[in-house]
Design an enzyme around this catalytic site. Structure first.
Site, mmCIF file in Angstrom:
data_model
loop_
_atom_site.group_PDB
_atom_site.id
_atom_site.type_symbol
_atom_site.label_atom_id
_atom_site.label_comp_id
_atom_site.label_asym_id
_atom_site.label_seq_id
_atom_site.Cartn_x
_atom_site.Cartn_y
_atom_site.Cartn_z
ATOM 1 N N PRO A 27 0.842 -1.202 0.000
ATOM 2 C CA PRO A 27 0.000 0.000 0.000
ATOM 3 C C PRO A 27 0.873 1.247 0.000
ATOM 4 C CG PRO A 27 -0.687 -1.557 1.703
ATOM 5 C CD PRO A 27 0.641 -2.018 1.203
ATOM 6 N N CYS A 112 3.615 2.616 8.959
ATOM 7 C CA CYS A 112 3.753 3.969 8.417
ATOM 8 C C CYS A 112 4.689 4.815 9.288
ATOM 9 C CB CYS A 112 2.388 4.645 8.321
ATOM 10 S SG CYS A 112 2.467 6.301 7.599
ATOM 11 N N LYS A 152 1.114 -5.553 8.564
ATOM 12 C CA LYS A 152 2.370 -5.087 7.970
ATOM 13 C C LYS A 152 2.998 -4.127 8.970
ATOM 14 C CE LYS A 152 4.414 -3.228 3.728
ATOM 15 N NZ LYS A 152 5.077 -1.974 4.162
#
Length: 385
Positions: A27, A112, A152
């Protein structure tokens, strides 16, 4: 550049999803929308994951979030990545996706490194709070039911605050279908070299579900080397495919043991760039927005090709498909693949930096009073990054 080995690699099973090629599109905010996913599928095979969707915004059904979770009819399996910091909100978002049959696979973002996310305790900062991490993952797995739910993550916040092995054990125990590791810390951002040995350590730690490796896969050869060196079950490809959707064709061929590598001419690149723009116009339902969005892809697509600075600048201000066609018509489509100049790293690497974190975040791995206050507004009201 050495050619990939001809040895066939094993397929990948993520829950009930069988992938004959063990490759996942990472992503990427503002990149992995329906348009780019469809384009990549036209070249290769694997699992293609959406942009990051904020759980709270999804539960509140904001127009942007609802648009971002909409898949084209050609997309299967449908894969959505969620971001969130509150166990109940994340579980509610998962419940919504499942109840409304909007996804075949759901991934949770704990990797992130962007300051606006980590300074609120989200993304790569969150696994440090192991109890909170456990609550989110366990609740999401339960809400997902038969839909495979994966995570993730990164190695941790920095070299002194690594979380990936503990988080891997927690996620495995919670019943996730696979775990992906970007082998960098939040502090490293995208700089330096990914720590592939960390992927091997996670693979040794997590033994009952697939472990996927992410970081510095710029070619199919890199992907095979990562699998060979770390023992991981598959790869997650991010920046390496920017401006190179045909990389997924290379990956599919390599994992099937075929000696094949795309060497696109300038004409091939131009056609693909035009196709990408066309899909973006369809995705945004706006020619102006689609053409505005394709501008950021110019440098990636034409990296290494003999395209003058003036023409590159014009492409980066394209206003319509007709305008784009005129500009692409100025290229010499017969120019061959330029070799190494078109390969290698792309996207911004940045430099190591002190992660932005909530005050006192590192004082304890358990939630304390001021942490809870910070997390109240941690979920942004927008999705896609």
């Amino acid at each position: 550049m050495s050619l990939p080995s001809t040895a066939t690699r094993d397929p990948l099973s993520i829950g009930g999803i069988e992938l004959d090629v063990p490759v996942v599109l990472a992503p990427m905010a503002g990149i992995t929308n329906t348009a780019f996913r469809r384009l990549c599928r036209e070249f290769g095979a694997g699992l293609y994951v959406s942009e990051m969707i904020t759980s709270r915004a999804l539960v509140e059904r904001t127009p942007e979030s609802m648009r971002l979770i909409t898949h084209h009819e050609s997309e299967t399996p449908r894969s959505i990545q969620l971001y969130g910091v509150d166990p109940k909100t994340v579980a509610d978002a998962v419940t919504m996706l499942v109840a409304e049959d909007r996804a075949d696979h759901i991934d949770l973002n704990f990797g992130c490194p962007v300051p606006k996310v980590t300074r609120k305790g989200g993304g790569a900062a969150l696994p440090w709070k192991s109890g909170l991490f456990r609550g989110i993952v366990e609740g999401a797995v339960k809400a997902a039911g038969d839909i495979p739910l994966t995570v993730k993550m990164r190695k941790g916040i920095d070299a002194d605050h690594l979380t990936y092995l503990e988080a891997g054990r927690i996620a495995e125990g919670a019943g996730v279908a696979s775990i992906a590791l970007h082998a960098r810390t939040a502090a490293e951002f995208y700089s330096g070299q990914a720590d592939w040995p960390a992927i091997a350590k996670l693979k040794e730690t997590v033994t009952t579900v697939p472990v996927l490796g992410n970081g510095d896969i710029w070619s199919a050869d890199d992907a095979l080397r990562m699998v060979d060196e770390t023992g991981c079950d598959g790869v997650v490809v991010g920046r390496g495919c920017l401006g190179r959707p045909w990389l997924f064709g290379d990956l599919a061929a390599a994992f099937r043991g075929e000696q094949r590598k795309a060497e696109p001419s300038l004409g091939d690149v131009a056609r693909t760039f035009r196709r990408h723009a066309e899909l973006l116009v369809e995705f945004f339902d706006s020619e102006e927005r689609g053409c505005r969005d394709i501008r950021k892809h110019v440098a990636w697509y034409f990296k290494g090709y003999p395209v003058g600075g003036e023409l590159r600048a014009k492409l980066a201000t394209v206003e319509s498909l007709a305008h784009l066609d005129d500009l692409l018509g100025e290229l010499d489509w017969s120019m061959p693949y330029p070799g190494e100049g078109a390969e290698g790293p792309r996207g911004r690497a940045g430099t190591p930096k002190q992660p932005a974190l909530p005050d006192g975040w590192l004082d304890s791995q358990e939630l304390v009073g001021h942490d809870r206050t910070t997390l109240v507004d941690a979920e942004l009201d927008t999705s896609g990054g």
